[in-house]
Motif scaffolding. Structure first.
Motif, PDB file in Angstrom:
ATOM      1  N   ASP A  20       4.796   6.484  -2.067  1.00 27.60           N
ATOM      2  CA  ASP A  20       3.952   5.377  -1.771  1.00 27.60           C
ATOM      3  C   ASP A  20       3.804   4.552  -2.868  1.00 27.60           C
ATOM      4  O   ASP A  20       2.978   3.437  -2.719  1.00 27.60           O
ATOM      5  CB  ASP A  20       2.520   5.922  -1.489  1.00 27.60           C
ATOM      6  N   ARG A  21       4.403   4.661  -4.127  1.00 32.57           N
ATOM      7  CA  ARG A  21       4.461   3.752  -5.267  1.00 32.57           C
ATOM      8  C   ARG A  21       5.519   3.108  -5.311  1.00 32.57           C
ATOM      9  O   ARG A  21       5.910   2.340  -6.296  1.00 32.57           O
ATOM     10  CB  ARG A  21       4.342   4.542  -6.352  1.00 32.57           C
ATOM     11  N   GLY A  65      -0.817  -5.357 -10.277  1.00 33.02           N
ATOM     12  CA  GLY A  65      -0.746  -3.969  -9.730  1.00 33.02           C
ATOM     13  C   GLY A  65       0.541  -3.484  -9.312  1.00 33.02           C
ATOM     14  O   GLY A  65       0.732  -2.940  -8.392  1.00 33.02           O
ATOM     15  N   THR A  71       1.414   0.135  -7.828  1.00 31.65           N
ATOM     16  CA  THR A  71       0.132   0.675  -7.439  1.00 31.65           C
ATOM     17  C   THR A  71       0.147   0.962  -5.952  1.00 31.65           C
ATOM     18  O   THR A  71       0.717   0.016  -5.282  1.00 31.65           O
ATOM     19  CB  THR A  71      -1.256   0.103  -7.890  1.00 31.65           C
ATOM     20  N   VAL A  72      -0.392   1.713  -5.327  1.00 31.95           N
ATOM     21  CA  VAL A  72      -0.368   2.066  -3.697  1.00 31.95           C
ATOM     22  C   VAL A  72      -0.828   0.944  -2.938  1.00 31.95           C
ATOM     23  O   VAL A  72      -0.240   0.366  -2.086  1.00 31.95           O
ATOM     24  CB  VAL A  72      -1.114   3.548  -3.488  1.00 31.95           C
ATOM     25  N   PRO A  73      -1.983   0.169  -3.374  1.00 30.86           N
ATOM     26  CA  PRO A  73      -2.326  -0.947  -2.471  1.00 30.86           C
ATOM     27  C   PRO A  73      -1.469  -1.933  -2.607  1.00 30.86           C
ATOM     28  O   PRO A  73      -1.274  -2.675  -1.479  1.00 30.86           O
ATOM     29  CB  PRO A  73      -3.920  -1.355  -3.107  1.00 30.86           C
ATOM     30  N   VAL A  74      -1.003  -2.281  -3.751  1.00 32.50           N
ATOM     31  CA  VAL A  74       0.076  -3.591  -3.579  1.00 32.50           C
ATOM     32  C   VAL A  74       1.451  -3.122  -2.978  1.00 32.50           C
ATOM     33  O   VAL A  74       1.823  -3.977  -2.362  1.00 32.50           O
ATOM     34  CB  VAL A  74       0.171  -3.843  -5.288  1.00 32.50           C
ATOM     35  N   GLU A 111       1.722  -1.211  -0.699  1.00 31.92           N
ATOM     36  CA  GLU A 111       1.291  -1.217   0.601  1.00 31.92           C
ATOM     37  C   GLU A 111       1.393  -2.675   1.466  1.00 31.92           C
ATOM     38  O   GLU A 111       1.890  -2.929   2.521  1.00 31.92           O
ATOM     39  CB  GLU A 111       0.016  -0.394   1.265  1.00 31.92           C
ATOM     40  N   ALA A 112       0.702  -3.490   0.716  1.00 29.45           N
ATOM     41  CA  ALA A 112       0.566  -5.072   0.939  1.00 29.45           C
ATOM     42  C   ALA A 112       2.073  -5.528   0.893  1.00 29.45           C
ATOM     43  O   ALA A 112       1.955  -6.399   1.930  1.00 29.45           O
ATOM     44  CB  ALA A 112      -0.249  -5.523   0.104  1.00 29.45           C
TER      45      ALA A 112
END
Length: 165
Positions: A10-11, A150, A153-156, A158-159
């Motif tokens: 996920d990273r 980021g 990082t997981v949120p970036v 994923e985006a």
């Protein structure tokens, strides 16, 4: 051939977490403490610290190449966006430059140590100051890549995977 590689997590990495920052923190600490020990040894008249400084500089020189290897791999998997790619390129270029500077300083320091281990010329202290400035700039760029953009990082991740960035 790519099927032999482990899947990305996920990273967006083939291993659990980023390795580059872990290794690079050794480089940062050892390079900067080497300069500090040189200053204390010179102005505090404690030449025994020159030996400590030399070994810290040597280990920093070896460690920066390990940091660069992982940094290049992780940069290739980072999916930088916008201004992050410019900063990442500058960070990579400065990293390779720092490796050269550290290698040159280690070689120079070896020659100084071979001639007289109890003396340190002022020019070397100036080079240490330049090294410190380069390290601080490199740290600022690396921090910007992680804390502003980021990368890894997981949120970036994923985006980016969702096509939002």
């Amino acid at each position: 051939m790519f099927e032999l590689l482990p899947p990305l997590n996920d990273r967006n990495l083939p291993w659990m977490d980023t390795i580059h920052p872990i290794v690079v923190h050794f480089v940062i600490a050892m390079a900067l403490i080497s300069v500090v020990f040189d200053l204390i040894g010179r102005f505090g008249r404690r030449p025994a610290l020159f030996e400590v400084s030399f070994w810290n500089l040597l280990v920093a020189t070896v460690a920066i190449f390990v940091a660069i290897i992982f940094g290049q791999i992780e940069a290739g998997l980072a999916s930088p966006y916008g201004e992050a790619s410019t900063i990442l390129n500058l960070h990579s270029t400065l990293g390779w430059s720092l490796a050269g500077v550290l290698a040159l300083l280690s070689g120079w320091r070896y020659v100084i140590r071979s001639r007289d281990p109890l003396q340190l010329p002022p020019a070397f202290l100036g080079a240490g100051a330049l090294l410190s400035v380069l390290v601080v700039v490199q740290v600022l760029l690396g921090n910007q890549l992680v804390w502003v953009y980021g990368l890894h990082t997981v949120p970036v991740v994923e985006a980016v995977r969702a096509g939002l960035v």
